[in-house]
Design a protein around this motif. Structure first.
Motif, PDB file in Angstrom:
ATOM      1  N   GLY A 131       0.792  -1.221   0.000  1.00 56.91           N
ATOM      2  CA  GLY A 131       0.000   0.000   0.000  1.00 56.91           C
ATOM      3  C   GLY A 131       0.824   1.271   0.000  1.00 56.91           C
ATOM      4  N   SER A 132       2.154   1.136  -0.132  1.00 57.37           N
ATOM      5  CA  SER A 132       3.008   2.332  -0.075  1.00 57.37           C
ATOM      6  C   SER A 132       3.047   3.093  -1.396  1.00 57.37           C
ATOM      7  CB  SER A 132       4.429   1.941   0.328  1.00 57.37           C
ATOM      8  OG  SER A 132       4.989   1.017  -0.601  1.00 57.37           O
ATOM      9  N   GLY A 133       2.503   2.505  -2.468  1.00 55.06           N
ATOM     10  CA  GLY A 133       2.453   3.208  -3.756  1.00 55.06           C
ATOM     11  C   GLY A 133       3.574   2.835  -4.708  1.00 55.06           C
ATOM     12  N   LYS A 134       4.103   1.621  -4.591  1.00 58.15           N
ATOM     13  CA  LYS A 134       5.243   1.203  -5.430  1.00 58.15           C
ATOM     14  C   LYS A 134       4.876   1.190  -6.914  1.00 58.15           C
ATOM     15  CE  LYS A 134       5.766  -2.638  -3.021  1.00 58.15           C
ATOM     16  NZ  LYS A 134       4.848  -2.410  -1.868  1.00 58.15           N
ATOM     17  N   THR A 135       3.739   0.587  -7.244  1.00 61.60           N
ATOM     18  CA  THR A 135       3.328   0.523  -8.649  1.00 61.60           C
ATOM     19  C   THR A 135       3.054   1.916  -9.204  1.00 61.60           C
ATOM     20  OG1 THR A 135       2.394  -1.700  -8.353  1.00 61.60           O
ATOM     21  CG2 THR A 135       1.622  -0.420 -10.249  1.00 61.60           C
ATOM     22  N   THR A 136       2.407   2.768  -8.424  1.00 62.31           N
ATOM     23  CA  THR A 136       2.125   4.141  -8.855  1.00 62.31           C
ATOM     24  C   THR A 136       3.419   4.911  -9.088  1.00 62.31           C
ATOM     25  OG1 THR A 136       0.048   4.122  -7.615  1.00 62.31           O
ATOM     26  CG2 THR A 136       0.941   6.279  -8.240  1.00 62.31           C
ATOM     27  N   ALA A 224       1.450   3.657   9.212  1.00 59.65           N
ATOM     28  CA  ALA A 224       0.083   4.075   9.504  1.00 59.65           C
ATOM     29  C   ALA A 224      -0.661   4.505   8.240  1.00 59.65           C
ATOM     30  CB  ALA A 224       0.101   5.224  10.518  1.00 59.65           C
ATOM     31  N   GLU A 225       0.036   5.241   7.362  1.00 54.24           N
ATOM     32  CA  GLU A 225      -0.611   5.696   6.125  1.00 54.24           C
ATOM     33  C   GLU A 225      -0.925   4.512   5.213  1.00 54.24           C
ATOM     34  OE1 GLU A 225       0.097   8.773   2.376  1.00 54.24           O
ATOM     35  OE2 GLU A 225       1.502   8.770   4.070  1.00 54.24           O
ATOM     36  N   CYS A 226      -0.031   3.529   5.152  1.00 49.47           N
ATOM     37  CA  CYS A 226      -0.281   2.348   4.319  1.00 49.47           C
ATOM     38  C   CYS A 226      -1.496   1.568   4.823  1.00 49.47           C
ATOM     39  CB  CYS A 226       0.951   1.448   4.312  1.00 49.47           C
ATOM     40  SG  CYS A 226       2.353   2.141   3.409  1.00 49.47           S
ATOM     41  N   LEU A 230      -4.967   0.863   2.740  1.00 44.45           N
ATOM     42  CA  LEU A 230      -5.514  -0.477   2.544  1.00 44.45           C
ATOM     43  C   LEU A 230      -6.962  -0.544   3.022  1.00 44.45           C
ATOM     44  CD1 LEU A 230      -2.403  -2.562   3.697  1.00 44.45           C
ATOM     45  CD2 LEU A 230      -3.244  -2.328   1.361  1.00 44.45           C
ATOM     46  N   ASN A 231      -7.255   0.075   4.157  1.00 41.64           N
ATOM     47  CA  ASN A 231      -8.628   0.085   4.673  1.00 41.64           C
ATOM     48  C   ASN A 231      -9.561   0.858   3.743  1.00 41.64           C
ATOM     49  OD1 ASN A 231      -8.397  -1.468   7.039  1.00 41.64           O
ATOM     50  ND2 ASN A 231      -7.480   0.254   8.158  1.00 41.64           N
ATOM     51  N   LYS A 232      -9.103   2.010   3.240  1.00 39.31           N
ATOM     52  CA  LYS A 232      -9.934   2.823   2.354  1.00 39.31           C
ATOM     53  C   LYS A 232     -10.228   2.113   1.036  1.00 39.31           C
ATOM     54  CE  LYS A 232      -8.760   7.431   4.086  1.00 39.31           C
ATOM     55  NZ  LYS A 232      -8.070   8.727   3.800  1.00 39.31           N
ATOM     56  N   SER A 238      -5.928  -8.132   7.261  1.00 42.38           N
ATOM     57  CA  SER A 238      -5.312  -9.327   7.846  1.00 42.38           C
ATOM     58  C   SER A 238      -4.369 -10.018   6.864  1.00 42.38           C
ATOM     59  CB  SER A 238      -6.399 -10.303   8.305  1.00 42.38           C
ATOM     60  OG  SER A 238      -7.216 -10.681   7.199  1.00 42.38           O
ATOM     61  N   GLN A 239      -4.624  -9.855   5.558  1.00 43.39           N
ATOM     62  CA  GLN A 239      -3.779 -10.490   4.548  1.00 43.39           C
ATOM     63  C   GLN A 239      -2.426  -9.787   4.410  1.00 43.39           C
ATOM     64  OE1 GLN A 239      -6.040 -10.478   0.909  1.00 43.39           O
ATOM     65  NE2 GLN A 239      -7.459 -12.059   1.592  1.00 43.39           N
ATOM     66  N   PHE A 240      -2.337  -8.553   4.919  1.00 42.31           N
ATOM     67  CA  PHE A 240      -1.122  -7.767   4.716  1.00 42.31           C
ATOM     68  C   PHE A 240      -0.315  -7.536   5.991  1.00 42.31           C
ATOM     69  CE2 PHE A 240      -4.107  -6.576   1.386  1.00 42.31           C
ATOM     70  CZ  PHE A 240      -3.328  -6.702   0.246  1.00 42.31           C
ATOM     71  N   MET A 241      -0.893  -7.853   7.149  1.00 42.97           N
ATOM     72  CA  MET A 241      -0.200  -7.543   8.391  1.00 42.97           C
ATOM     73  C   MET A 241       1.103  -8.330   8.548  1.00 42.97           C
ATOM     74  SD  MET A 241      -1.591  -5.053   9.724  1.00 42.97           S
ATOM     75  CE  MET A 241      -0.429  -5.053  11.088  1.00 42.97           C
ATOM     76  N   LYS A 242       1.144  -9.562   8.074  1.00 43.03           N
ATOM     77  CA  LYS A 242       2.379 -10.340   8.162  1.00 43.03           C
ATOM     78  C   LYS A 242       3.493  -9.651   7.376  1.00 43.03           C
ATOM     79  CE  LYS A 242       4.326 -14.938   7.373  1.00 43.03           C
ATOM     80  NZ  LYS A 242       4.047 -16.343   6.895  1.00 43.03           N
ATOM     81  N   ALA A 243       3.167  -9.158   6.168  1.00 43.17           N
ATOM     82  CA  ALA A 243       4.166  -8.476   5.348  1.00 43.17           C
ATOM     83  C   ALA A 243       4.565  -7.150   5.981  1.00 43.17           C
ATOM     84  CB  ALA A 243       3.612  -8.245   3.940  1.00 43.17           C
TER      85      ALA A 243
END
Length: 264
Positions: A131-136, A224-226, A230-232, A238-243
């Motif tokens: 969710g950090s915007g890597k692809t963008t 926190a922003e990521c 993801l929530n928005k 839950s699928q991303f917390m491990k990463a």
């Protein structure tokens, strides 16, 4: 037909103009040229070491062409031995191919070599939280002659599922694309920039491409922003917390210290 010669084309006898060059003629001339100018190169392919390695690769690949699935008839260097002589016996750089697939691969390599197309290629490794915007970020900086490896986009293309849906059965195929790409990048100079999108650093990548112009980039988007993004986007957090937790652990261990931090 005056000034004609009788040749076999696709198993059938045909009359063609005397000056026509067919594949058999080209092969014969090519082999004669190699015998005169590359004696050491040819000697390698008659060596015991090569014969043993060749058999091992055919056995590993179950005698199947790794491109089309037909019976394999030869073993090919993924990165041509002329470009990387030191890697000529590495099984990681070898694949079993049928005659037709090998012909077309060699033809593409020859065309590229004759064009002499080479660029000062830079390889960018883009890391960060989910969710950090890597692809963008990559899309904003993408050029006309660039190559992009994006695990999520490849997974979606192979499965037809939405991005980030995931499919454990397709994971091996995406990973094979990644490993093949890394091997080819060792001798590649076609692209201006290569973008490799990943969450974690990959020591194998750094080791394999150590001689290339590598640039490590870490997006500064906070944890926190990521999570908020993801929530928005109605993603299952839950699928991303491990990463996310793994990134935190690697940051504490200094695994991202070599990365340039940029705004996401």
């Amino acid at each position: 037909m005056p000034n004609a010669k009788l040749v076999f084309i696709n198993g059938r006898r045909q009359l063609v103009p005397i000056g026509t060059r067919i594949r058999q003629d080209s092969d014969r001339q090519y082999n004669q040229h190699r015998a005169q100018t590359k004696q050491d190169y040819l000697a390698f392919y008659h060596s015991t070491a090569w014969q043993h390695t060749r058999q091992a690769v055919l056995l590993r690949d179950n005698g199947v062409c790794q491109r089309c699935g037909m019976p394999a008839t030869l073993v090919d260097h993924i990165i041509p031995s002329e470009d990387d002589w030191a890697d000529r016996l590495s099984e990681d750089n070898l694949q079993s191919l049928c005659k037709d697939c090998h012909y077309w691969k060699t033809r593409r390599e020859t065309v590229k070599r004759k064009k002499g197309q080479g660029r000062a290629m830079r390889i960018n490794i883009i890391a960060g939280y989910p969710g950090s915007g890597k692809t963008t970020y990559v899309k904003r900086h993408l050029g006309q002659h660039d190559l992009v490896y994006d695990y999520d986009a490849l997974m979606a293309a192979l499965t037809g599922l939405p991005e980030h849906a995931g499919n454990i059965d397709a994971n091996d195929y995406v990973q094979l694309i990644y490993e093949l790409m890394l091997r080819k990048l060792k001798a590649e100079q076609t692209f201006e920039q290569v973008w490799i999108i990943m969450t974690y650093p990959d020591e194998k990548l750094d080791s394999l491409l150590v001689s290339r112009n590598l640039h490590h980039i870490m997006l500064s988007t906070s944890r926190a922003e990521c999570i908020d993004r993801l929530n928005k986007n109605h993603r299952k957090l839950s699928q991303f917390m491990k990463a996310i937790n793994k990134v935190d652990e690697l940051k504490r261990d200094g695994k991202y210290d070599s990365f340039e931090v940029v705004a996401g």
